[in-house]
Design a protein around this motif. Sequence first.
Motif, PDB file in Angstrom:
ATOM      1  N   ARG A 174     -42.811  46.816  69.939  1.00 56.93           N
ATOM      2  CA  ARG A 174     -42.286  47.969  69.201  1.00 56.93           C
ATOM      3  C   ARG A 174     -42.953  48.119  67.840  1.00 56.93           C
ATOM      4  NH1 ARG A 174     -36.761  50.369  69.157  1.00 56.93           N
ATOM      5  NH2 ARG A 174     -36.550  51.526  67.199  1.00 56.93           N
ATOM      6  N   ALA A 175     -43.055  47.015  67.110  1.00 57.06           N
ATOM      7  CA  ALA A 175     -43.599  47.078  65.751  1.00 57.06           C
ATOM      8  C   ALA A 175     -45.070  47.487  65.751  1.00 57.06           C
ATOM      9  CB  ALA A 175     -43.422  45.722  65.065  1.00 57.06           C
ATOM     10  N   LEU A 176     -45.839  46.922  66.651  1.00 56.31           N
ATOM     11  CA  LEU A 176     -47.258  47.285  66.726  1.00 56.31           C
ATOM     12  C   LEU A 176     -47.422  48.760  67.085  1.00 56.31           C
ATOM     13  CD1 LEU A 176     -48.730  44.161  68.563  1.00 56.31           C
ATOM     14  CD2 LEU A 176     -49.162  44.830  66.192  1.00 56.31           C
ATOM     15  N   THR A 177     -46.637  49.225  68.027  1.00 59.26           N
ATOM     16  CA  THR A 177     -46.757  50.614  68.465  1.00 59.26           C
ATOM     17  C   THR A 177     -46.350  51.575  67.363  1.00 59.26           C
ATOM     18  OG1 THR A 177     -46.287  49.917  70.739  1.00 59.26           O
ATOM     19  CG2 THR A 177     -46.068  52.260  70.245  1.00 59.26           C
ATOM     20  N   GLU A 178     -45.221  51.312  66.713  1.00 53.03           N
ATOM     21  CA  GLU A 178     -44.762  52.204  65.654  1.00 53.03           C
ATOM     22  C   GLU A 178     -45.735  52.212  64.471  1.00 53.03           C
ATOM     23  OE1 GLU A 178     -40.757  51.896  64.367  1.00 53.03           O
ATOM     24  OE2 GLU A 178     -39.899  52.139  66.366  1.00 53.03           O
ATOM     25  N   GLY A 179     -46.266  51.047  64.131  1.00 61.44           N
ATOM     26  CA  GLY A 179     -47.213  50.985  63.020  1.00 61.44           C
ATOM     27  C   GLY A 179     -48.487  51.754  63.313  1.00 61.44           C
ATOM     28  N   ALA A 180     -49.006  51.588  64.513  1.00 64.07           N
ATOM     29  CA  ALA A 180     -50.232  52.296  64.883  1.00 64.07           C
ATOM     30  C   ALA A 180     -50.003  53.798  64.943  1.00 64.07           C
ATOM     31  CB  ALA A 180     -50.746  51.785  66.227  1.00 64.07           C
ATOM     32  N   ARG A 181     -48.851  54.206  65.455  1.00 65.25           N
ATOM     33  CA  ARG A 181     -48.534  55.641  65.495  1.00 65.25           C
ATOM     34  C   ARG A 181     -48.518  56.216  64.086  1.00 65.25           C
ATOM     35  NH1 ARG A 181     -43.831  55.542  68.123  1.00 65.25           N
ATOM     36  NH2 ARG A 181     -44.797  56.093  70.116  1.00 65.25           N
ATOM     37  N   ALA A 182     -47.868  55.528  63.174  1.00 68.02           N
ATOM     38  CA  ALA A 182     -47.778  56.028  61.810  1.00 68.02           C
ATOM     39  C   ALA A 182     -49.161  56.180  61.187  1.00 68.02           C
ATOM     40  CB  ALA A 182     -46.905  55.093  60.971  1.00 68.02           C
ATOM     41  N   LEU A 183     -50.026  55.201  61.381  1.00 69.21           N
ATOM     42  CA  LEU A 183     -51.362  55.272  60.789  1.00 69.21           C
ATOM     43  C   LEU A 183     -52.157  56.428  61.384  1.00 69.21           C
ATOM     44  CD1 LEU A 183     -53.272  53.890  58.778  1.00 69.21           C
ATOM     45  CD2 LEU A 183     -54.195  52.580  60.696  1.00 69.21           C
ATOM     46  N   ALA A 184     -52.065  56.622  62.691  1.00 71.18           N
ATOM     47  CA  ALA A 184     -52.811  57.703  63.333  1.00 71.18           C
ATOM     48  C   ALA A 184     -52.331  59.064  62.867  1.00 71.18           C
ATOM     49  CB  ALA A 184     -52.688  57.582  64.854  1.00 71.18           C
ATOM     50  N   TYR A 185     -51.035  59.251  62.763  1.00 65.46           N
ATOM     51  CA  TYR A 185     -50.510  60.548  62.342  1.00 65.46           C
ATOM     52  C   TYR A 185     -50.871  60.827  60.878  1.00 65.46           C
ATOM     53  CZ  TYR A 185     -47.524  60.759  66.571  1.00 65.46           C
ATOM     54  OH  TYR A 185     -47.054  60.793  67.868  1.00 65.46           O
ATOM     55  N   VAL A 186     -50.816  59.802  60.051  1.00 64.52           N
ATOM     56  CA  VAL A 186     -51.219  59.969  58.648  1.00 64.52           C
ATOM     57  C   VAL A 186     -52.707  60.331  58.579  1.00 64.52           C
ATOM     58  CG1 VAL A 186     -51.599  58.711  56.490  1.00 64.52           C
ATOM     59  CG2 VAL A 186     -49.400  58.546  57.653  1.00 64.52           C
ATOM     60  N   ALA A 187     -53.515  59.695  59.412  1.00 59.72           N
ATOM     61  CA  ALA A 187     -54.939  60.045  59.458  1.00 59.72           C
ATOM     62  C   ALA A 187     -55.122  61.499  59.875  1.00 59.72           C
ATOM     63  CB  ALA A 187     -55.676  59.117  60.422  1.00 59.72           C
ATOM     64  N   ALA A 188     -54.337  61.956  60.841  1.00 57.86           N
ATOM     65  CA  ALA A 188     -54.422  63.345  61.287  1.00 57.86           C
ATOM     66  C   ALA A 188     -54.125  64.304  60.141  1.00 57.86           C
ATOM     67  CB  ALA A 188     -53.464  63.587  62.453  1.00 57.86           C
ATOM     68  N   ALA A 189     -53.145  63.960  59.311  1.00 54.08           N
ATOM     69  CA  ALA A 189     -52.822  64.809  58.157  1.00 54.08           C
ATOM     70  C   ALA A 189     -53.991  64.855  57.179  1.00 54.08           C
ATOM     71  CB  ALA A 189     -51.560  64.301  57.469  1.00 54.08           C
ATOM     72  N   HIS A 190     -54.641  63.721  56.965  1.00 53.20           N
ATOM     73  CA  HIS A 190     -55.833  63.708  56.107  1.00 53.20           C
ATOM     74  C   HIS A 190     -56.910  64.627  56.673  1.00 53.20           C
ATOM     75  CE1 HIS A 190     -54.783  60.729  53.100  1.00 53.20           C
ATOM     76  NE2 HIS A 190     -54.364  59.889  54.021  1.00 53.20           N
ATOM     77  N   LEU A 246     -53.183  48.138  56.942  1.00 54.94           N
ATOM     78  CA  LEU A 246     -52.929  49.574  56.829  1.00 54.94           C
ATOM     79  C   LEU A 246     -51.706  49.999  57.637  1.00 54.94           C
ATOM     80  CD1 LEU A 246     -56.601  50.869  56.910  1.00 54.94           C
ATOM     81  CD2 LEU A 246     -55.070  50.831  54.935  1.00 54.94           C
ATOM     82  N   THR A 247     -51.512  49.415  58.816  1.00 58.05           N
ATOM     83  CA  THR A 247     -50.286  49.723  59.557  1.00 58.05           C
ATOM     84  C   THR A 247     -49.074  49.076  58.888  1.00 58.05           C
ATOM     85  OG1 THR A 247     -50.729  47.888  61.090  1.00 58.05           O
ATOM     86  CG2 THR A 247     -51.393  50.072  61.802  1.00 58.05           C
ATOM     87  N   GLY A 248     -49.262  47.894  58.306  1.00 58.53           N
ATOM     88  CA  GLY A 248     -48.172  47.279  57.545  1.00 58.53           C
ATOM     89  C   GLY A 248     -47.761  48.133  56.364  1.00 58.53           C
ATOM     90  N   TRP A 249     -48.743  48.750  55.737  1.00 59.50           N
ATOM     91  CA  TRP A 249     -48.464  49.686  54.639  1.00 59.50           C
ATOM     92  C   TRP A 249     -47.612  50.857  55.121  1.00 59.50           C
ATOM     93  CZ3 TRP A 249     -52.489  53.880  53.416  1.00 59.50           C
ATOM     94  CH2 TRP A 249     -52.041  54.720  52.388  1.00 59.50           C
ATOM     95  N   GLN A 250     -47.956  51.403  56.272  1.00 62.35           N
ATOM     96  CA  GLN A 250     -47.156  52.506  56.809  1.00 62.35           C
ATOM     97  C   GLN A 250     -45.748  52.043  57.175  1.00 62.35           C
ATOM     98  OE1 GLN A 250     -48.235  55.557  56.464  1.00 62.35           O
ATOM     99  NE2 GLN A 250     -50.124  54.633  55.692  1.00 62.35           N
ATOM    100  N   MET A 251     -45.637  50.821  57.680  1.00 63.12           N
ATOM    101  CA  MET A 251     -44.305  50.290  57.984  1.00 63.12           C
ATOM    102  C   MET A 251     -43.490  50.092  56.712  1.00 63.12           C
ATOM    103  SD  MET A 251     -44.152  50.247  61.243  1.00 63.12           S
ATOM    104  CE  MET A 251     -42.811  49.193  61.774  1.00 63.12           C
ATOM    105  N   ALA A 252     -44.159  49.734  55.629  1.00 63.16           N
ATOM    106  CA  ALA A 252     -43.463  49.615  54.348  1.00 63.16           C
ATOM    107  C   ALA A 252     -42.971  50.977  53.878  1.00 63.16           C
ATOM    108  CB  ALA A 252     -44.398  49.006  53.307  1.00 63.16           C
ATOM    109  N   ARG A 253     -43.788  51.994  54.037  1.00 60.95           N
ATOM    110  CA  ARG A 253     -43.380  53.355  53.679  1.00 60.95           C
ATOM    111  C   ARG A 253     -42.210  53.807  54.564  1.00 60.95           C
ATOM    112  NH1 ARG A 253     -47.470  57.388  54.418  1.00 60.95           N
ATOM    113  NH2 ARG A 253     -46.307  58.639  52.883  1.00 60.95           N
ATOM    114  N   ALA A 254     -42.274  53.434  55.835  1.00 56.51           N
ATOM    115  CA  ALA A 254     -41.169  53.757  56.740  1.00 56.51           C
ATOM    116  C   ALA A 254     -39.884  53.054  56.310  1.00 56.51           C
ATOM    117  CB  ALA A 254     -41.533  53.378  58.172  1.00 56.51           C
ATOM    118  N   LEU A 255     -40.025  51.804  55.885  1.00 52.16           N
ATOM    119  CA  LEU A 255     -38.871  51.040  55.394  1.00 52.16           C
ATOM    120  C   LEU A 255     -38.226  51.747  54.210  1.00 52.16           C
ATOM    121  CD1 LEU A 255     -37.122  48.453  55.128  1.00 52.16           C
ATOM    122  CD2 LEU A 255     -39.019  47.431  53.840  1.00 52.16           C
TER     123      LEU A 255
END
Length: 596
Positions: free
Chosen positions: A352-368, A531-540
């Motif tokens: 779960r954690a790996l999947t959610e972290g990777a999703r967050a990074l990819a979506y943030v990249a898409a916004a960039h 970078l995915t840990g960073w997104q998980m921190a933002r999610a937290l």
Amino acid sequence: MTYTAPLKDMLFVIDELADIEHVATLPGFEDANLDTARAVLDEAARFNGEILAPLNFEGDRNPSAWSNGEVTTTPGFKEAFRQFGEGGWQGVMHPAEFGGQALPKLIATPCIEMMNAANLSFALCPLLTDGAIEALLTAGSDELKQRYLPKLIAGEWTGTMNLTEPQAGSDLALVRTRAEPQGDGTYKVSGTKIFITYGEHDMAENIVHLVLARTPSAPEGVKGISLFLVPKFMVNDDGTLGERNDVHCVSIEHKLGIKASPTAVLQFGDHGGATGYLIGEENRGLEYMFIMMNAARFGVGVQGIAVAERAYQLAVAYAKERVQSRPVDGSAKQSVTIIHHPDVRRMLATMRALTEGARALAYVAAAHSDIAHHATDADTRAQHTAIYEFLVPVVKGWSTELSIDVASLGVQVHGGMGFIEETGAAQHYRDARILTIYEGTTAIQANDLVGRKTARDGGAAAQVLLAQIDQTIAALTRHDGAPFAAMHRHLGAGRAALANVVAYVLENTKRDPNAVFAGSVPYLKLAGIVLTGWQMARALLAASEKRSEDEAFYGAKIATAYFFADHILPQAIALEASIVSAKGNESVLALSEDQF
């Protein structure tokens, strides 16, 4: 084997982490707000869950078949592809000028994730078509755009990428396919291309091949490669299809996974030469092909997230119904479902954690990417372009590497039943295995991260990201509780490890390239984790502000981030040690060729 799109998580990331409301302020995206995203994603979830997902297992059991030059896809695929086109799904992020919906990449990305989670083999066809569309939009003549883009975007025709040849894999300097000018603006293309995804199939009435080839006067090496459009059927001036072009499928591959996706060997010019049209200028083909490859590489990263999500859902469902053994803490006298056992919880939480972290990074990249293409200010576009391009090899490399780990854990959660094909866990494991290979192996992504994305700009993009991580670390200090303390400690250590490795790469790429490139894949993985840990921190942080609105959802967000901090982020320190240690790098080359 059902698939339910994680809509709530997708919308959380789109809103809280990728900031869709900011994207909606960009020219051309004024209507693409959170409400629009919710409506589009709801419909995508229905289509993928009801139409594509039920065909996934059937595609594995009854894959595409080749006979006498023609490929028949899995029963149900052709009708599903018709519905895919009629639903407008191929054109979600493509220009309205050619019939697309012109929505942001930030909205298109979860749609792409859903499609790949529902049916990876099916989704490969639209992925390659997206790449062909991007190349034509960038370098195609007005005539080629008008003739081919509306049909491609409508999902009536499909596109391919033709790079690889029997003697030329990642080293495109070895490409031998020839293109002879005919004096009328066309070229006769001849040669053999291999590993061509959906190079032949029965789902669309025409296939538009984009082919790397050399003209007679081309210089040697990669500087002499041009890009050509070679249709399966010629297209008349009125848009109708004409005669069959001289391009034929001579076989398809028998593969470990993605079996329903036909991987073709294409022969061009066996009967006088296939008619092709130059895209852009001669000898700039590799430049144009990289446009396709970058789009495809990001898409393959999203495929990794998709397969991981599907494997996770399957594993959770099994763990909640499989009864096996009494709990180790003695809390029950009888056997319980295996989700009660600590190690199963660990495996599921990792997935779960790996999947959610990777999703967050990819979506943030898409916004960039959206900001890079649509911001009015040139400096803003340049900054976001640099960040997006830095993130692409990480999204591709890290997300696909973790998809193998997640799918493997899914098999493990199932135990012996995971090794049995009927459960479906094995298919996800087999399907995931290609993702770290095609569209550039993990090593190629890592080389790109080192050379083009870190060393070339002196680490500028990396420093921007490190500064943003610092802001998140500072925000964590303003909150009490174990999840925040753990994330602060481990993200801080991970950030330091990433900064040290970036400095090491900058200092040693020219001086000791073997040492740097020996650690390039660990560098990519380190970047992925931090970078995915960073997104998980933002999610937290975001979830903690909204916890009272929905305890079950936001509480799970907090718990998942807590797990990521304690169990995944600490891996960054070990990766740093393996990269920057001089002896560690020497040990990679310590065995001579004869000693292997």
